[in-house]
Motif scaffolding. Structure first.
Motif, PDB file in Angstrom:
ATOM      1  N   PHE A 113       0.820  -1.203   0.000  1.00 15.76           N
ATOM      2  CA  PHE A 113       0.000   0.000   0.000  1.00 15.76           C
ATOM      3  C   PHE A 113       0.857   1.256   0.000  1.00 15.76           C
ATOM      4  O   PHE A 113       0.562   2.217  -0.711  1.00 15.76           O
ATOM      5  N   VAL A 114       1.931   1.252   0.772  1.00 10.98           N
ATOM      6  CA  VAL A 114       2.833   2.411   0.807  1.00 10.98           C
ATOM      7  C   VAL A 114       3.502   2.596  -0.554  1.00 10.98           C
ATOM      8  O   VAL A 114       3.608   3.732  -1.055  1.00 10.98           O
ATOM      9  N   VAL A 115       3.930   1.514  -1.174  1.00 13.67           N
ATOM     10  CA  VAL A 115       4.535   1.610  -2.507  1.00 13.67           C
ATOM     11  C   VAL A 115       3.514   2.151  -3.507  1.00 13.67           C
ATOM     12  O   VAL A 115       3.832   2.996  -4.356  1.00 13.67           O
ATOM     13  N   PHE A 116       2.268   1.678  -3.417  1.00  8.82           N
ATOM     14  CA  PHE A 116       1.213   2.180  -4.283  1.00  8.82           C
ATOM     15  C   PHE A 116       1.025   3.684  -4.110  1.00  8.82           C
ATOM     16  O   PHE A 116       0.916   4.423  -5.093  1.00  8.82           O
ATOM     17  N   LEU A 117       0.985   4.149  -2.861  1.00  6.95           N
ATOM     18  CA  LEU A 117       0.810   5.579  -2.617  1.00  6.95           C
ATOM     19  C   LEU A 117       1.968   6.408  -3.184  1.00  6.95           C
ATOM     20  O   LEU A 117       1.743   7.465  -3.771  1.00  6.95           O
ATOM     21  N   VAL A 118       3.184   5.926  -3.005  1.00  8.48           N
ATOM     22  CA  VAL A 118       4.343   6.655  -3.521  1.00  8.48           C
ATOM     23  C   VAL A 118       4.286   6.732  -5.043  1.00  8.48           C
ATOM     24  O   VAL A 118       4.480   7.809  -5.629  1.00  8.48           O
ATOM     25  N   VAL A 119       3.994   5.620  -5.697  1.00 10.80           N
ATOM     26  CA  VAL A 119       3.912   5.615  -7.161  1.00 10.80           C
ATOM     27  C   VAL A 119       2.774   6.507  -7.636  1.00 10.80           C
ATOM     28  O   VAL A 119       2.917   7.251  -8.614  1.00 10.80           O
ATOM     29  N   TRP A 120       1.653   6.481  -6.948  1.00 12.55           N
ATOM     30  CA  TRP A 120       0.509   7.305  -7.329  1.00 12.55           C
ATOM     31  C   TRP A 120       0.820   8.791  -7.185  1.00 12.55           C
ATOM     32  O   TRP A 120       0.500   9.583  -8.075  1.00 12.55           O
ATOM     33  N   ILE A 121       1.450   9.170  -6.075  1.00 12.23           N
ATOM     34  CA  ILE A 121       1.794  10.576  -5.866  1.00 12.23           C
ATOM     35  C   ILE A 121       2.813  11.039  -6.906  1.00 12.23           C
ATOM     36  O   ILE A 121       2.681  12.136  -7.462  1.00 12.23           O
ATOM     37  N   VAL A 122       3.812  10.232  -7.192  1.00 12.65           N
ATOM     38  CA  VAL A 122       4.814  10.595  -8.192  1.00 12.65           C
ATOM     39  C   VAL A 122       4.162  10.745  -9.565  1.00 12.65           C
ATOM     40  O   VAL A 122       4.454  11.695 -10.306  1.00 12.65           O
ATOM     41  N   SER A 123       3.260   9.850  -9.917  1.00 12.39           N
ATOM     42  CA  SER A 123       2.606   9.954 -11.223  1.00 12.39           C
ATOM     43  C   SER A 123       1.709  11.182 -11.297  1.00 12.39           C
ATOM     44  O   SER A 123       1.592  11.807 -12.352  1.00 12.39           O
ATOM     45  N   MET A 124       1.070  11.560 -10.194  1.00 13.24           N
ATOM     46  CA  MET A 124       0.249  12.767 -10.194  1.00 13.24           C
ATOM     47  C   MET A 124       1.107  14.020 -10.353  1.00 13.24           C
ATOM     48  O   MET A 124       0.757  14.929 -11.094  1.00 13.24           O
ATOM     49  N   VAL A 125       2.231  14.070  -9.668  1.00  8.58           N
ATOM     50  CA  VAL A 125       3.116  15.229  -9.757  1.00  8.58           C
ATOM     51  C   VAL A 125       3.724  15.320 -11.160  1.00  8.58           C
ATOM     52  O   VAL A 125       3.775  16.398 -11.755  1.00  8.58           O
ATOM     53  N   MET A 126       4.165  14.224 -11.702  1.00 11.36           N
ATOM     54  CA  MET A 126       4.773  14.220 -13.026  1.00 11.36           C
ATOM     55  C   MET A 126       3.730  14.531 -14.095  1.00 11.36           C
ATOM     56  O   MET A 126       4.045  15.194 -15.087  1.00 11.36           O
ATOM     57  N   GLY A 127       2.528  14.072 -13.928  1.00  7.13           N
ATOM     58  CA  GLY A 127       1.484  14.319 -14.910  1.00  7.13           C
ATOM     59  C   GLY A 127       1.067  15.781 -14.950  1.00  7.13           C
ATOM     60  O   GLY A 127       0.763  16.327 -16.010  1.00  7.13           O
ATOM     61  N   ARG A 128       1.059  16.458 -13.822  1.00  7.13           N
ATOM     62  CA  ARG A 128       0.673  17.869 -13.775  1.00  7.13           C
ATOM     63  C   ARG A 128       1.722  18.764 -14.401  1.00  7.13           C
ATOM     64  O   ARG A 128       1.422  19.816 -14.938  1.00  7.13           O
ATOM     65  N   GLY A 129       2.969  18.380 -14.372  1.00  8.18           N
ATOM     66  CA  GLY A 129       4.038  19.206 -14.918  1.00  8.18           C
ATOM     67  C   GLY A 129       4.093  19.197 -16.447  1.00  8.18           C
ATOM     68  O   GLY A 129       4.660  20.078 -17.053  1.00  8.18           O
ATOM     69  N   ARG A 130       3.482  18.225 -17.087  1.00  5.72           N
ATOM     70  CA  ARG A 130       3.574  18.096 -18.530  1.00  5.72           C
ATOM     71  C   ARG A 130       2.420  18.765 -19.271  1.00  5.72           C
ATOM     72  O   ARG A 130       2.397  18.769 -20.485  1.00  5.72           O
ATOM     73  N   LYS A 131       1.451  19.309 -18.581  1.00  7.35           N
ATOM     74  CA  LYS A 131       0.330  19.966 -19.254  1.00  7.35           C
ATOM     75  C   LYS A 131       0.783  21.287 -19.849  1.00  7.35           C
ATOM     76  O   LYS A 131       1.494  22.063 -19.228  1.00  7.35           O
ATOM     77  N   VAL A 132       0.350  21.536 -21.067  1.00  6.01           N
ATOM     78  CA  VAL A 132       0.734  22.779 -21.755  1.00  6.01           C
ATOM     79  C   VAL A 132      -0.512  23.576 -22.062  1.00  6.01           C
ATOM     80  O   VAL A 132      -1.519  23.099 -22.402  1.00  6.01           O
TER      81      VAL A 132
END
Length: 54
Positions: free
Chosen positions: A35-54
């Protein structure tokens, strides 16, 4: 990953009810780690996904 976390959590609950404390403890620890690994991966994907919007 969240699916496997829930599977191990259910396994821990069933083992705990049946009195298998060793299996219940190990399954609960595995569920917590997944569950902790899932949360870390989910948070990283959310942060990385928000940075790529143009």
């Amino acid at each position: 990953m969240l699916h496997w976390s829930l599977v191990f959590l259910v396994l821990a609950l069933v083992a705990g009810v049946l009195g298998f404390s060793g299996i219940a403890g190990a399954s609960a620890n595995i569920a917590w780690i997944l569950f902790v690994v899932f949360l870390v991966v989910w948070i990283v994907s959310m942060v990385m996904g928000r940075g790529r919007k143009v």
